[in-house]
Design a protein around this motif. Structure first.
Motif, PDB file in Angstrom:
ATOM      1  N   ALA A  64      30.499 -39.974  30.171  1.00  0.00           N
ATOM      2  CA  ALA A  64      31.146 -39.825  31.467  1.00  0.00           C
ATOM      3  C   ALA A  64      32.418 -40.665  31.496  1.00  0.00           C
ATOM      4  CB  ALA A  64      30.204 -40.256  32.583  1.00  0.00           C
ATOM      5  N   THR A  65      33.199 -40.447  32.553  1.00  0.00           N
ATOM      6  CA  THR A  65      34.425 -41.203  32.768  1.00  0.00           C
ATOM      7  C   THR A  65      34.234 -42.100  33.985  1.00  0.00           C
ATOM      8  OG1 THR A  65      35.706 -39.335  31.942  1.00  0.00           O
ATOM      9  CG2 THR A  65      36.907 -41.006  33.145  1.00  0.00           C
ATOM     10  N   VAL A  66      34.651 -43.353  33.873  1.00  0.00           N
ATOM     11  CA  VAL A  66      34.519 -44.314  34.959  1.00  0.00           C
ATOM     12  C   VAL A  66      35.560 -43.990  36.027  1.00  0.00           C
ATOM     13  CG1 VAL A  66      34.678 -46.754  35.591  1.00  0.00           C
ATOM     14  CG2 VAL A  66      33.667 -46.096  33.409  1.00  0.00           C
ATOM     15  N   PRO A 120      38.671 -47.971  35.620  1.00  0.00           N
ATOM     16  CA  PRO A 120      38.755 -46.550  35.955  1.00  0.00           C
ATOM     17  C   PRO A 120      39.522 -45.783  34.875  1.00  0.00           C
ATOM     18  CG  PRO A 120      39.186 -47.876  37.891  1.00  0.00           C
ATOM     19  CD  PRO A 120      39.098 -48.818  36.722  1.00  0.00           C
ATOM     20  N   GLY A 121      38.946 -44.671  34.448  1.00  0.00           N
ATOM     21  CA  GLY A 121      39.542 -43.862  33.388  1.00  0.00           C
ATOM     22  C   GLY A 121      38.941 -44.105  32.015  1.00  0.00           C
ATOM     23  N   THR A 122      38.097 -45.118  31.887  1.00  0.00           N
ATOM     24  CA  THR A 122      37.466 -45.440  30.609  1.00  0.00           C
ATOM     25  C   THR A 122      36.296 -44.502  30.355  1.00  0.00           C
ATOM     26  OG1 THR A 122      38.004 -47.759  30.962  1.00  0.00           O
ATOM     27  CG2 THR A 122      36.401 -47.283  29.252  1.00  0.00           C
ATOM     28  N   GLY A 123      36.131 -44.058  29.115  1.00  0.00           N
ATOM     29  CA  GLY A 123      34.986 -43.237  28.740  1.00  0.00           C
ATOM     30  C   GLY A 123      33.808 -44.123  28.370  1.00  0.00           C
ATOM     31  N   VAL A 124      32.619 -43.749  28.843  1.00  0.00           N
ATOM     32  CA  VAL A 124      31.422 -44.539  28.564  1.00  0.00           C
ATOM     33  C   VAL A 124      30.279 -43.621  28.146  1.00  0.00           C
ATOM     34  CG1 VAL A 124      32.007 -46.416  30.156  1.00  0.00           C
ATOM     35  CG2 VAL A 124      30.659 -44.480  30.976  1.00  0.00           C
ATOM     36  N   ARG A 125      29.266 -44.238  27.516  1.00  0.00           N
ATOM     37  CA  ARG A 125      28.010 -43.557  27.199  1.00  0.00           C
ATOM     38  C   ARG A 125      26.904 -44.356  27.872  1.00  0.00           C
ATOM     39  NH1 ARG A 125      27.601 -44.159  21.791  1.00  0.00           N
ATOM     40  NH2 ARG A 125      26.322 -45.978  22.081  1.00  0.00           N
ATOM     41  N   THR A 126      26.063 -43.672  28.637  1.00  0.00           N
ATOM     42  CA  THR A 126      24.967 -44.364  29.309  1.00  0.00           C
ATOM     43  C   THR A 126      23.831 -44.606  28.314  1.00  0.00           C
ATOM     44  OG1 THR A 126      23.848 -42.340  30.000  1.00  0.00           O
ATOM     45  CG2 THR A 126      25.538 -43.239  31.488  1.00  0.00           C
ATOM     46  N   LYS A 167      25.411 -51.010  36.489  1.00  0.00           N
ATOM     47  CA  LYS A 167      26.201 -51.446  35.336  1.00  0.00           C
ATOM     48  C   LYS A 167      25.325 -51.610  34.096  1.00  0.00           C
ATOM     49  CE  LYS A 167      30.349 -53.820  36.801  1.00  0.00           C
ATOM     50  NZ  LYS A 167      31.044 -55.113  36.844  1.00  0.00           N
ATOM     51  N   ASN A 168      24.077 -52.004  34.299  1.00  0.00           N
ATOM     52  CA  ASN A 168      23.169 -52.191  33.164  1.00  0.00           C
ATOM     53  C   ASN A 168      22.839 -50.878  32.468  1.00  0.00           C
ATOM     54  OD1 ASN A 168      23.097 -54.908  33.685  1.00  0.00           O
ATOM     55  ND2 ASN A 168      21.201 -54.804  34.869  1.00  0.00           N
ATOM     56  N   ALA A 169      23.109 -49.744  33.107  1.00  0.00           N
ATOM     57  CA  ALA A 169      22.811 -48.443  32.508  1.00  0.00           C
ATOM     58  C   ALA A 169      23.902 -47.979  31.554  1.00  0.00           C
ATOM     59  CB  ALA A 169      22.618 -47.391  33.596  1.00  0.00           C
ATOM     60  N   ILE A 170      24.985 -48.731  31.453  1.00  0.00           N
ATOM     61  CA  ILE A 170      26.066 -48.377  30.541  1.00  0.00           C
ATOM     62  C   ILE A 170      25.716 -48.928  29.164  1.00  0.00           C
ATOM     63  CG2 ILE A 170      28.532 -48.543  30.060  1.00  0.00           C
ATOM     64  CD1 ILE A 170      27.750 -46.967  32.621  1.00  0.00           C
ATOM     65  N   GLY A 171      25.549 -48.022  28.198  1.00  0.00           N
ATOM     66  CA  GLY A 171      25.167 -48.436  26.856  1.00  0.00           C
ATOM     67  C   GLY A 171      26.344 -48.795  25.983  1.00  0.00           C
ATOM     68  N   ALA A 172      27.501 -48.127  26.200  1.00  0.00           N
ATOM     69  CA  ALA A 172      28.677 -48.401  25.379  1.00  0.00           C
ATOM     70  C   ALA A 172      29.931 -47.985  26.124  1.00  0.00           C
ATOM     71  CB  ALA A 172      28.592 -47.651  24.058  1.00  0.00           C
ATOM     72  N   VAL A 173      30.960 -48.808  25.997  1.00  0.00           N
ATOM     73  CA  VAL A 173      32.287 -48.458  26.483  1.00  0.00           C
ATOM     74  C   VAL A 173      33.044 -47.953  25.268  1.00  0.00           C
ATOM     75  CG1 VAL A 173      34.408 -49.324  27.531  1.00  0.00           C
ATOM     76  CG2 VAL A 173      32.191 -50.187  28.295  1.00  0.00           C
ATOM     77  N   LEU A 174      33.513 -46.710  25.335  1.00  0.00           N
ATOM     78  CA  LEU A 174      34.104 -46.053  24.173  1.00  0.00           C
ATOM     79  C   LEU A 174      35.628 -46.171  24.166  1.00  0.00           C
ATOM     80  CD1 LEU A 174      31.977 -42.796  24.387  1.00  0.00           C
ATOM     81  CD2 LEU A 174      31.518 -44.813  23.001  1.00  0.00           C
ATOM     82  N   GLU A 175      36.174 -46.195  22.975  1.00  0.00           N
ATOM     83  CA  GLU A 175      37.627 -46.127  22.836  1.00  0.00           C
ATOM     84  C   GLU A 175      38.071 -44.732  23.231  1.00  0.00           C
ATOM     85  OE1 GLU A 175      39.562 -48.684  21.954  1.00  0.00           O
ATOM     86  OE2 GLU A 175      37.816 -49.981  21.749  1.00  0.00           O
ATOM     87  N   ASP A 176      39.327 -44.592  23.662  1.00  0.00           N
ATOM     88  CA  ASP A 176      39.834 -43.292  24.110  1.00  0.00           C
ATOM     89  C   ASP A 176      39.730 -42.232  23.019  1.00  0.00           C
ATOM     90  OD1 ASP A 176      40.396 -44.212  26.632  1.00  0.00           O
ATOM     91  OD2 ASP A 176      42.490 -44.706  26.171  1.00  0.00           O
ATOM     92  N   GLU A 177      40.059 -42.598  21.779  1.00  0.00           N
ATOM     93  CA  GLU A 177      40.017 -41.626  20.674  1.00  0.00           C
ATOM     94  C   GLU A 177      38.596 -41.128  20.432  1.00  0.00           C
ATOM     95  OE1 GLU A 177      41.669 -43.842  17.488  1.00  0.00           O
ATOM     96  OE2 GLU A 177      43.716 -43.713  18.274  1.00  0.00           O
ATOM     97  N   GLU A 178      37.643 -42.042  20.450  1.00  0.00           N
ATOM     98  CA  GLU A 178      36.250 -41.658  20.211  1.00  0.00           C
ATOM     99  C   GLU A 178      35.716 -40.795  21.347  1.00  0.00           C
ATOM    100  OE1 GLU A 178      31.906 -43.670  19.207  1.00  0.00           O
ATOM    101  OE2 GLU A 178      33.577 -44.952  19.826  1.00  0.00           O
ATOM    102  N   ASN A 182      37.452 -38.856  23.429  1.00  0.00           N
ATOM    103  CA  ASN A 182      38.075 -37.530  23.359  1.00  0.00           C
ATOM    104  C   ASN A 182      37.515 -36.701  22.216  1.00  0.00           C
ATOM    105  OD1 ASN A 182      39.731 -37.828  25.601  1.00  0.00           O
ATOM    106  ND2 ASN A 182      41.340 -38.821  24.406  1.00  0.00           N
ATOM    107  N   ARG A 183      37.192 -37.331  21.102  1.00  0.00           N
ATOM    108  CA  ARG A 183      36.618 -36.600  19.968  1.00  0.00           C
ATOM    109  C   ARG A 183      35.237 -36.070  20.321  1.00  0.00           C
ATOM    110  NH1 ARG A 183      32.994 -37.787  16.274  1.00  0.00           N
ATOM    111  NH2 ARG A 183      32.929 -39.970  16.833  1.00  0.00           N
ATOM    112  N   ILE A 184      34.417 -36.877  20.971  1.00  0.00           N
ATOM    113  CA  ILE A 184      33.044 -36.488  21.282  1.00  0.00           C
ATOM    114  C   ILE A 184      32.990 -35.497  22.437  1.00  0.00           C
ATOM    115  CG2 ILE A 184      30.829 -37.333  22.141  1.00  0.00           C
ATOM    116  CD1 ILE A 184      31.431 -39.940  20.594  1.00  0.00           C
ATOM    117  N   VAL A 185      33.681 -35.788  23.529  1.00  0.00           N
ATOM    118  CA  VAL A 185      33.551 -34.988  24.749  1.00  0.00           C
ATOM    119  C   VAL A 185      34.443 -33.754  24.733  1.00  0.00           C
ATOM    120  CG1 VAL A 185      33.832 -35.035  27.252  1.00  0.00           C
ATOM    121  CG2 VAL A 185      32.821 -36.977  26.079  1.00  0.00           C
ATOM    122  N   HIS A 186      35.694 -33.930  24.334  1.00  0.00           N
ATOM    123  CA  HIS A 186      36.653 -32.836  24.411  1.00  0.00           C
ATOM    124  C   HIS A 186      36.902 -32.154  23.073  1.00  0.00           C
ATOM    125  CE1 HIS A 186      37.441 -34.110  28.474  1.00  0.00           C
ATOM    126  NE2 HIS A 186      37.769 -35.320  28.068  1.00  0.00           N
ATOM    127  N   GLY A 187      36.424 -32.729  21.993  1.00  0.00           N
ATOM    128  CA  GLY A 187      36.631 -32.148  20.668  1.00  0.00           C
ATOM    129  C   GLY A 187      38.042 -32.329  20.154  1.00  0.00           C
TER     130      GLY A 187
END
Length: 157
Positions: free
Chosen positions: A51-53, A39-45, A75-86, A88-93
């Motif tokens: 989205a945030t888990v 919970p709290g991890t950023g992911v890309r489907t 769970k199979n629809a999750i394409g990548a689990v992202l690092e927090d920095e990445e 935040n850069r992509i979603v929040h700028g």
């Protein structure tokens, strides 16, 4: 039997072994990546949505796709689990404090925009047309416009 007759079969079996081995390695890597979700991890489907888990269960994941908007994904629809920095850069700028990292624009607009204060310069492209022919074309357009005006005046009377 001759070894030359068995060689194609041996090569075929070896190629099949290597292909299945690499596929199993990819599946194992994907499974370990999905196990890192908390919970709290950023992911890309796999559809490209960020989205945030919120919750993780055995086969599904509850994602927050926007503030207050939740969706359940496999769970199979999750394409990548992202690092927090990445994430935040992509979603929040939000850029990280690391100033050594290269800055990559989101689009190519920075390559085509003029610097501040510079007037955008229009460039004419020479297509190899004769300028005398262009002048004749302009004169013909002006003549047609004048004829149209005269026709309009005649219709009004």
């Amino acid at each position: 039997m001759n070894i030359m007759t068995l060689l194609p079969f041996i090569v075929l079996i070896g190629a099949m072994f290597l292909m299945t081995r690499s596929a199993k390695n990819k599946q194992r890597q994907a499974a370990t990546m999905r196990d890192r979700m908390q919970p709290g991890t950023g992911v890309r489907t796999i559809g490209g949505m960020y989205a945030t888990v919120k919750e993780v269960s055995d086969d599904s994941v509850l994602l927050e796709v926007a503030p207050g908007v939740h969706a359940i994904y496999a769970k199979n629809a999750i394409g990548a689990v992202l690092e927090d920095e990445e994430y935040n850069r992509i979603v929040h700028g939000i850029e990280s404090d690391d100033s050594d990292a290269p800055v990559v624009p989101d689009d190519a607009s920075s390559l085509t925009e003029a610097a501040e204060g510079d007037a955008p310069a229009e460039k004419k492209i020479d297509l190899g047309k004769d300028t005398a022919a262009d002048a004749k074309g302009e004169a013909a357009k002006a003549e047609k416009t004048e004829d149209a005006k005269q026709d309009g005046d005649a219709d009004a009377k």
